[in-house]
Design an enzyme around this catalytic site. Structure first.
Site, PDB file in Angstrom:
ATOM      1  N   CYS A   1       0.861  -1.180   0.000  1.00  0.00           N
ATOM      2  CA  CYS A   1       0.000   0.000   0.000  1.00  0.00           C
ATOM      3  C   CYS A   1       0.896   1.228   0.000  1.00  0.00           C
ATOM      4  CB  CYS A   1      -0.868   0.035   1.254  1.00  0.00           C
ATOM      5  SG  CYS A   1      -1.868  -1.443   1.456  1.00  0.00           S
TER       6      CYS A   1
ATOM      7  N   ARG B   1       1.791   1.604  -5.867  1.00  0.00           N
ATOM      8  CA  ARG B   1       2.005   0.655  -4.771  1.00  0.00           C
ATOM      9  C   ARG B   1       0.757  -0.172  -4.458  1.00  0.00           C
ATOM     10  NH1 ARG B   1       6.546   1.525  -1.839  1.00  0.00           N
ATOM     11  NH2 ARG B   1       5.644   0.361  -0.115  1.00  0.00           N
TER      12      ARG B   1
ATOM     13  N   TRP C   1      -3.606  -2.003  -1.456  1.00  0.00           N
ATOM     14  CA  TRP C   1      -3.569  -3.310  -2.122  1.00  0.00           C
ATOM     15  C   TRP C   1      -4.025  -4.286  -1.052  1.00  0.00           C
ATOM     16  CZ3 TRP C   1      -1.133  -8.084  -1.704  1.00  0.00           C
ATOM     17  CH2 TRP C   1      -1.126  -8.879  -2.866  1.00  0.00           C
TER      18      TRP C   1
ATOM     19  N   ASN D   1       0.374  -0.044   6.043  1.00  0.00           N
ATOM     20  CA  ASN D   1       0.892  -0.884   4.961  1.00  0.00           C
ATOM     21  C   ASN D   1       1.520  -2.096   5.624  1.00  0.00           C
ATOM     22  OD1 ASN D   1       2.204  -1.988   2.726  1.00  0.00           O
ATOM     23  ND2 ASN D   1       3.993  -0.663   3.001  1.00  0.00           N
ATOM     24  N   GLY D   2       1.086  -3.298   5.237  1.00  0.00           N
ATOM     25  CA  GLY D   2       1.677  -4.504   5.823  1.00  0.00           C
ATOM     26  C   GLY D   2       0.600  -5.476   6.231  1.00  0.00           C
TER      27      GLY D   2
ATOM     28  N   GLU E   1      11.770 -13.345 -18.957  1.00  0.00           N
ATOM     29  CA  GLU E   1      11.402 -11.956 -18.678  1.00  0.00           C
ATOM     30  C   GLU E   1      10.393 -11.457 -19.717  1.00  0.00           C
ATOM     31  OE1 GLU E   1      11.554 -10.039 -16.309  1.00  0.00           O
ATOM     32  OE2 GLU E   1      11.364  -8.020 -17.081  1.00  0.00           O
TER      33      GLU E   1
ATOM     34  N   LYS F   1       6.742 -10.046 -18.669  1.00  0.00           N
ATOM     35  CA  LYS F   1       6.259  -8.706 -19.057  1.00  0.00           C
ATOM     36  C   LYS F   1       4.902  -8.827 -19.734  1.00  0.00           C
ATOM     37  CE  LYS F   1       8.061  -6.589 -17.193  1.00  0.00           C
ATOM     38  NZ  LYS F   1       9.157  -6.918 -16.360  1.00  0.00           N
TER      39      LYS F   1
ATOM     40  N   GLU G   1       1.977 -10.043 -17.304  1.00  0.00           N
ATOM     41  CA  GLU G   1       1.548  -9.160 -16.210  1.00  0.00           C
ATOM     42  C   GLU G   1       0.798  -7.929 -16.693  1.00  0.00           C
ATOM     43  OE1 GLU G   1       4.398  -7.217 -13.583  1.00  0.00           O
ATOM     44  OE2 GLU G   1       5.893  -7.232 -15.167  1.00  0.00           O
TER      45      GLU G   1
ATOM     46  N   HIS H   1      10.806 -31.854 -24.850  1.00  0.00           N
ATOM     47  CA  HIS H   1      10.515 -32.697 -23.686  1.00  0.00           C
ATOM     48  C   HIS H   1       9.122 -32.418 -23.116  1.00  0.00           C
ATOM     49  CE1 HIS H   1      14.572 -34.244 -23.739  1.00  0.00           C
ATOM     50  NE2 HIS H   1      15.013 -32.999 -23.850  1.00  0.00           N
TER      51      HIS H   1
ATOM     52  N   LYS I   1       3.384  -2.619  -7.041  1.00  0.00           N
ATOM     53  CA  LYS I   1       4.779  -2.444  -7.444  1.00  0.00           C
ATOM     54  C   LYS I   1       5.739  -3.124  -6.472  1.00  0.00           C
ATOM     55  CE  LYS I   1       8.197  -0.543  -9.734  1.00  0.00           C
ATOM     56  NZ  LYS I   1       8.558  -1.238 -10.969  1.00  0.00           N
TER      57      LYS I   1
END
Ligand code: M6R
Length: 607
Positions: free
Chosen positions: A2, A27, A74, A100-101, A480, A484, A487, A503, A602
């Site tokens: 957050c 955030r 968040w 936040n947490g 990567e 990208k 997401e 395989h 983030k």
């Protein structure tokens, strides 16, 4: 997870809070709220959804007062709705808290309060803190915060305001970031410096189990016993412009274009007066000369940068290197001792899993070098030595410039290890560094392919599934590229070692399914071409990322994006750029919220 912001000073608090929240939105963005303390008590506004919902609600309303708190959320406890948005208040409305947490023992504390007759409005852990602070308050908010903080388990950055003290904010933290800002006649707090730089560059990191009292007269910091302590105070050198879009449609696109400059900055001053590679702060040559094992720990995109580092450290410095997802590292029994080097990589320096891995490693006497973009971050403080990336603030949730600057910082570290272990001669190290210094101009050339990637995105954007394949340093870039794309576009994408396709994963190939292949010059180029043939034979449409001059690749791939010829270990800094642009344009074609993709934040400050 957050974003939190606080202000007390001579101006109306509300605009400072809403501007700060706009900067901190990355955030968390599933709800937002503010509380302003004025002569008539606490005024609160909060709304589910993006910040725009809150600012819409505030239009035409004035919340009078010169101190207040803001929060962008968040969700961890309770769905993202108006009631669960922060601030949370005690039932009498005298204390407001933002957080936040995650308070891990909140259920236990809530049960105790319910038994005592408390009634709760929300499902949040934060409301429990508001009730506890109000119950404990006896005229001094800081004392109440200190008492309550002792009872909390888990990670938190908390800020509170009491209606009896309308110009005072109180804050505390444990394992979650909280930065204090010193300004003329004012004091601020924020989850990160991006929220403060419009007002001050004179900042102080609040440390674990400390309590800060902010008023227009200044900031005092104490420990949980109330004893005055010194925080970690420093000057921020980021410009406010760096945290703005500067005419780009999205922060992600701006940050992709920032990369040449960010890489240039990260490489500045890496040679000392004797022409030897140097690090920023911390560990001595003696610490590092005798290491016999390297672990690299990181999450997400930073983990992919760590994968590139493995090739560089093993090749240049000759030390065996393992790369681990940081959330896994401390749940096994890695063999750590004073001869082990742990490299912890985190753009934010606040990812709790990576910090925990670093703390675990140091507890076992291993040396820890942090690679981070944020001066004064928790990871920087937990490490023996730090190598800073100098990418400037990265706002988009999808990490881009952090990745390329992490790779060059890690390769500088690999050269440093090679130098002190005498695995390379000093002039060989300088030659490699000089090749790295040529990268920014080459990245500019790769950015010139933007129109072609926008067009390819139109062709690929309706695919059900995009596969990325590569080998050696092409593998982390395949992973990567897939991260990208998934997401920000929500298109299913996966990266695979191209030799593994036969395989199993090749069964996923369907006619016209896009496959992106990393096929630059080097000792695995021909192997990747064979793997391209295998997927082409099953009907895939292949986009190859290849080296300029490799005209033969056109016989194998449907589309080719060329990058300049560089040392094999430096290709990742160039080859990732077209994949970032491809993901960006596919996401914009699909109308996605590029800078704030769903379900993400983030910085992940919870486990
Ligand atoms: O701040 P950090 O580098 O520690 O963050 C690690 C990951 O959360 C981050 O790289 C994440 O995977 C990005 N959203 C990827 O674009």
């Amino acid at each position: 997870m957050c974003g939190i912001i606080g202000y007390t000073g001579p101006h109306h608090a509300l605009p400072v809070l809403t501007d700060g929240l706009a900067t901190l939105q990355y955030r968390g963005y599933d709800s937002a709220g503010v509380v302003v303390a004025g002569a008539d008590g606490l005024s609160v506004a909060k709304r589910a959804g993006k910040l725009a919902n809150l600012t819409g609600e505030l239009a035409g309303r004035s919340l009078p007062g010169r101190a207040g708190l803001g929060h962008t959320r968040w969700a961890t406890h309770g769905e993202p709705n108006d009631v669960n948005a922060h601030p949370q208040l005690d039932p009498s409305g005298e204390v407001a808290v933002i957080h936040n947490g995650m308070i891990e023992n909140f259920a236990e504390l809530k049960a105790e309060l319910l038994a005592a007759g408390h009634v709760f409005a929300s499902e949040t852990d934060t409301e429990v803190v508001a009730h506890l602070v109000a119950d404990t308050y006896d005229g001094d908010l800081a004392t109440a915060m200190r008492v309550v903080a002792r009872r909390l388990e888990g990670a938190y950055a908390l800020a509170a305001v009491h209606r009896d003290h309308p110009d005072v904010l109180v804050a505390s933290r444990r394992q979650a970031p909280l930065i204090l800002g010193h300004a003329e006649g004012a004091a601020l707090l924020s989850s990160d410096v991006a929220g403060l730089i419009a007002h001050t560059r004179d900042v102080e990191a609040l440390l674990d189990e400390q309590v800060a009292v902010l008023s227009p007269e200044g900031i005092t910091v104490t420990d949980l016993d109330g004893l005055r302590v010194e925080g970690h105070r420093y000057q921020v050198d980021w410009d406010i412009e760096a945290a703005e879009k500067q005419g780009y449609a999205h922060f992600m696109l701006k940050e992709i274009h920032d990369q040449p400059e960010a890489v240039r900055e990260t490489l500045l001053g890496r040679l000392d007066e004797d022409g030897l590679i140097r690090l920023d702060d911390g560990a001595t040559d003696d610490d590092l000369r005798h290491i016999d094992k390297v672990y690299v720990v990181a999450s997400g995109t930073s983990y992919h940068a760590g994968m590139v580092a493995k090739y560089a450290i093993e090749h240049w410095a000759g030390v065996g290197t393992e790369v681990e997802i940081s959330s896994e590292f401390r749940y096994r029994d890695p063999i750590l001792n004073p001869h082990t080097l742990v490299i912890a990589i985190s753009q934010s320096g606040e990812t709790s899993d990576t910090i925990a891995a670093a703390v675990h490693a140091r507890a076992q006497q291993a040396k820890v070098v942090a690679i981070t973009n944020v001066v004064g971050s928790s990871l920087a403080r937990e490490a023996d030595a730090v190598l800073y990336t100098r990418a400037g603030p990265e706002i988009a949730v999808a990490s881009t410039k952090a990745f390329t600057t992490q790779i060059v910082a890690l390769e500088v570290l690999a050269l440093y290890l090679a130098q002190i272990r005498r695995a390379l001669f000093p002039d060989e190290c300088r030659d490699h560094l000089a090749r790295m210094e040529a990268l920014p101009a080459l990245m500019e050339q790769v950015l010139g392919h933007e129109p072609m990637l926008a067009e390819l995105a139109r062709a690929f954007c309706h695919a059900q599934y995009v596969m990325f394949i590569g080998r050696q340093v092409g593998l982390p870039i395949a992973l990567e590229g897939a991260l990208k794309l998934k997401e920000i576009s929500y298109v299913h994408a996966e990266g695979f070692p191209s030799g593994e396709m036969k395989h199993g994963p090749i069964a996923l190939i369907e006619p016209s399914g896009p496959v992106v292949a990393l096929a630059t010059r080097g000792h695995v180029r021909d192997k990747v071409v064979s793997n391209i043939e295998q997927v082409k034979g099953r009907g895939a449409v292949v986009l190859a990322i290849a080296t300029e001059g490799d005209t033969a690749i056109k016989e194998h791939a449907d589309h080719v994006v060329y990058v300049p010829d560089v040392h094999e270990l430096l290709y990742p800094v160039l080859t990732v750029v077209p994949l970032q642009l491809l993901a960006y344009f596919i996401a914009t074609e699909l109308g996605r919220d590029v800078d704030q993709p769903r379900n993400l934040a983030k910085t992940v400050t919870v486990e």
